[in-house]
Design a protein around this motif. Structure first.
Motif, mmCIF file in Angstrom:
data_model
loop_
_atom_site.group_PDB
_atom_site.id
_atom_site.type_symbol
_atom_site.label_atom_id
_atom_site.label_comp_id
_atom_site.label_asym_id
_atom_site.label_seq_id
_atom_site.Cartn_x
_atom_site.Cartn_y
_atom_site.Cartn_z
ATOM 1 N N THR A 1 74.374 82.639 -48.938
ATOM 2 C CA THR A 1 75.364 82.684 -47.852
ATOM 3 C C THR A 1 75.450 84.062 -47.213
ATOM 4 O O THR A 1 76.171 84.238 -46.230
ATOM 5 C CB THR A 1 76.743 82.314 -48.404
ATOM 6 N N GLU B 1 84.844 86.592 -48.634
ATOM 7 C CA GLU B 1 85.001 85.921 -49.928
ATOM 8 C C GLU B 1 83.677 85.880 -50.676
ATOM 9 O O GLU B 1 83.621 86.105 -51.894
ATOM 10 C CB GLU B 1 85.532 84.501 -49.711
ATOM 11 N N GLN B 2 82.578 85.634 -49.949
ATOM 12 C CA GLN B 2 81.275 85.576 -50.581
ATOM 13 C C GLN B 2 80.839 86.949 -51.109
ATOM 14 O O GLN B 2 80.216 87.045 -52.169
ATOM 15 C CB GLN B 2 80.232 85.052 -49.590
ATOM 16 N N ASN C 1 82.893 82.663 -44.261
ATOM 17 C CA ASN C 1 83.760 83.297 -45.266
ATOM 18 C C ASN C 1 82.995 84.415 -45.972
ATOM 19 O O ASN C 1 82.944 84.479 -47.219
ATOM 20 C CB ASN C 1 84.257 82.274 -46.279
#
Length: 616
Positions: free
Chosen positions: A121, A136-137, A133
């Motif tokens: 990601t 967050e990743q 996101n």
């Protein structure tokens, strides 16, 4: 009274035993019901826990199997699909570039041999390709980086197994090549026996472990996956400059060697074809579940080893199943629960909520029973009290009736004896004066006897509720005076003179004349009766005006009586002789007129009874 006490004891003992047995049996039944409900709740929790563990184990195993088949290059942000329709250079985003749609997967990650952690990601070189996101990743990547050493250690046996398998494969391939080279015929065809022996000789094969897989790639496909960002950037630059190369992959021309002179009768073994590039073999293991501490908290992680020509990789999945995490209402723990097959984790359901609900319901049932028990017990106690009161009242009435019968017999016998005596004396007496005196005595005793009977009848009517007044407005002073004058001869004959004083300005009063005569007769008769042993036997009667009414006061010089006799007159109460119904009758008649009966102390001793009647 003894009968009432005995009845109370018997009823209390019987009903007390019944209530105690009822309470004890009900408490045992409620406790047994609570125990059964708690066990049923615990069994339901255990069944639910087992169902959750089996469901989670099934989902985890299916996830592990499916993800074990995933190609290694999907763990990159960009990759080249060897099975795609495009030929030459082609780079597309990974199917994992936007994260996983599976709730059991928090993140996919890859740990390179140098310890660098990447996520499909995130693309550090081209951040525009990051997932929405990304923050967050990045936090997840940093957490995995801190635990990457432990993950590589956990996956080290898998990588070593791949390396051993690769080395074995290469040695077998080399031996096969050398054997083929050594057995190749140089000038003549092999003998038939040699050919048969070669056909019958066994060919060594590589025994792969079931948990290992191999993927064969074209070298160009491997290079594009190894340098996906460079190829993607190059393609993007060409597209932006509107360049459309005729050939996406440049192949350098190979020098052509000069032909050698022809050789007569050349042997077929002397000509060797050009070697093709050897394919690239990528070896991977199946995913294996491990418990790795991530951010100082044990977490379920799936790891696999990957072996490429450029080195080894560790790929895996980070799950949300950590110590204390919740799944389908159950807590994920390491012990004290139902085991999740294939892992060293367990699920645990806390039965406290179910047990608390059951215990609250049990407490309400106990309170409801206690209220019912208290109400029934109170009702039974009231019944017992009423029964005891009725028994004691009946016993008291029986005693009063027996006392009344004895007193009435005595009270009736005295005037009857006097009547008999004076009647005999009149029959034998010749003196007219004495005969007249005897006749008056007979008349007085007859009057007394009639008053006694009349009082008894009046009390009976009052107790039955048939007593009624016939009141009308009149001069109460004249009515009292007439009563006193009627009694005066009898009182003087008994040695008890009566003094009467009547105020002249008395207000009009509504009264029953016969009832008033009854009041005055009883008060004067009681005064004469209770002052027979007094040194002074005179009786004073005063009729005076008071605020809002008239008072009639009768005083004597007798021993007097307690305040309770006036405050609560009762029939058949015997204080010092007589039936004890005079004051009771006076009190009820006065109350029927709306008045009141009062008493006052007399200086020098005696009794003073006052009747107050309101004015009209």
């Amino acid at each position: 009274m003894k009968r009432a006490i005995l009845a109370a004891l018997v009823l209390l003992a019987g009903l007390g035993g019944l209530c105690t047995a009822w309470y004890a049996s009900s408490q045992r039944a409620l406790a047994a019901e609570l125990h059964e409900r708690e066990h049923a709740a615990l069994r339901a929790v255990a069944d639910r826990e087992r169902t959750i563990a089996e469901n989670l184990a099934r989902r985890l195993e299916q996830l592990r199997r499916d993800e074990s088949q995933r190609p290694y290059f999907h763990y990159q942000n960009l990759y080249h699909d060897p099975k795609g329709v495009s030929e030459g250079l082609s780079i597309v985003p990974s199917p994992l570039a936007n994260g996983s749609g599976n709730p059991l997967v928090t993140a996919y990650f890859q740990i390179e041999q140098q310890g660098r952690v990447t996520l499909p990601t995130l693309n550090e070189e081209m951040r525009e390709l990051n997932a929405p996101n990304a923050a967050e990743q990045i936090a997840i990547r940093d957490s995995i980086t801190r635990s990457s050493e432990a993950m590589r250690e956990a996956a080290a046996p898998l990588v070593e197994a791949l390396a051993r398998n690769r080395a074995t494969t290469e040695r077998i391939a080399d031996l096969e090549a050398r054997l083929a080279e050594a057995t190749r015929p140089r000038a003549a065809a092999p003998a038939p026996a040699q050919v048969a022996a070669k056909k019958d000789a066994p060919t060594p094969k590589l025994q792969q472990l079931p948990s290992q897989q191999s993927q064969i790639l074209d070298p160009s496909a491997f290079e594009q996956n190894a340098r996906a960002n460079v190829v993607y950037r190059d393609l993007k630059q060409r597209a932006s400059s509107n360049l459309e190369p005729q050939q996406q992959q440049v192949v350098e021309p190979q020098p052509v060697a000069a032909p050698s002179p022809p050789t007569p009768n050349p042997s077929p073994l002397t000509t060797r074809p050009a070697r093709r590039p050897r394919p690239v073999v990528i070896s991977t293991t199946e995913l294996v579940w491990h418990s790795i501490a991530v951010d100082h908290k044990p977490r379920l992680v799936a790891l696999r080893g990957v072996l490429t020509p450029e080195g080894s990789l560790v790929q895996g999945m980070l799950t949300p199943l950590a110590e204390g995490a919740m799944f389908d209402g159950a807590r994920i723990v390491r012990r004290n629960g139902t085991s999740i097959a294939g892992t060293d984790w367990r699920v645990q359901l806390d039965p406290a909520a179910s047990l608390a609900t059951i215990r609250r319901d049990h407490a309400r049932e106990v309170q409801r029973f206690q209220r019912t028990f208290a109400g029934v017990t109170a009702l039974l106690l009231l019944v017992i009290a009423g029964t005891v009161w009725m028994v004691s009242r009946a016993e008291a009435l029986a005693i009063e009736k027996s006392r009344f019968a004895a007193t009435a017999a005595h009270e009736l016998r005295t005037p009857l004896a006097s009547l008999r005596l004076y009647s005999e004396m009149i029959a034998d007496e010749k003196d007219p004066a004495r005969r007249e005196r005897y006749a008056r005595e007979i008349a007085g005793q007859t009057e007394r006897l009639g008053r006694l009977v009349a009082n008894v009848l009046e009390v009976t009517r009052i107790e039955r509720g048939t007593f009624a007044l016939h009141a009308r407005e009149g001069n109460i002073g004249s009515a009292v005076e007439a009563c006193v004058e009627k009694l005066r001869p009898q009182m003087e004959a008994a040695g008890c003179p009566v003094e009467l004083r009547v105020d002249g300005d008395l207000p009009p009063v509504v009264f029953d004349e016969d009832a008033l005569h009854n009041i005055v007769d009883n008060l004067i008769d009681n005064a004469e009766k209770y002052s027979r042993d007094a040194p002074e036997r005179n009786v004073a009667v005063d009729v005076a005006r008071e605020k809002d009414g008239v008072s009639i006061t009768v005083r004597d010089r007798g021993p007097g009586f307690s305040e309770d006799v006036i405050r609560d007159p009762k029939p058949f109460r015997k204080s010092s002789g007589g039936l004890g119904i005079g004051l009771f009758l006076v009190d009820r008649i006065v109350r029927a007129h709306g008045g009141a009966l009062r008493s006052a102390r007399v200086p020098g001793g005696g009794a003073s009874v006052q009747v107050f009647l309101p004015s009209s």
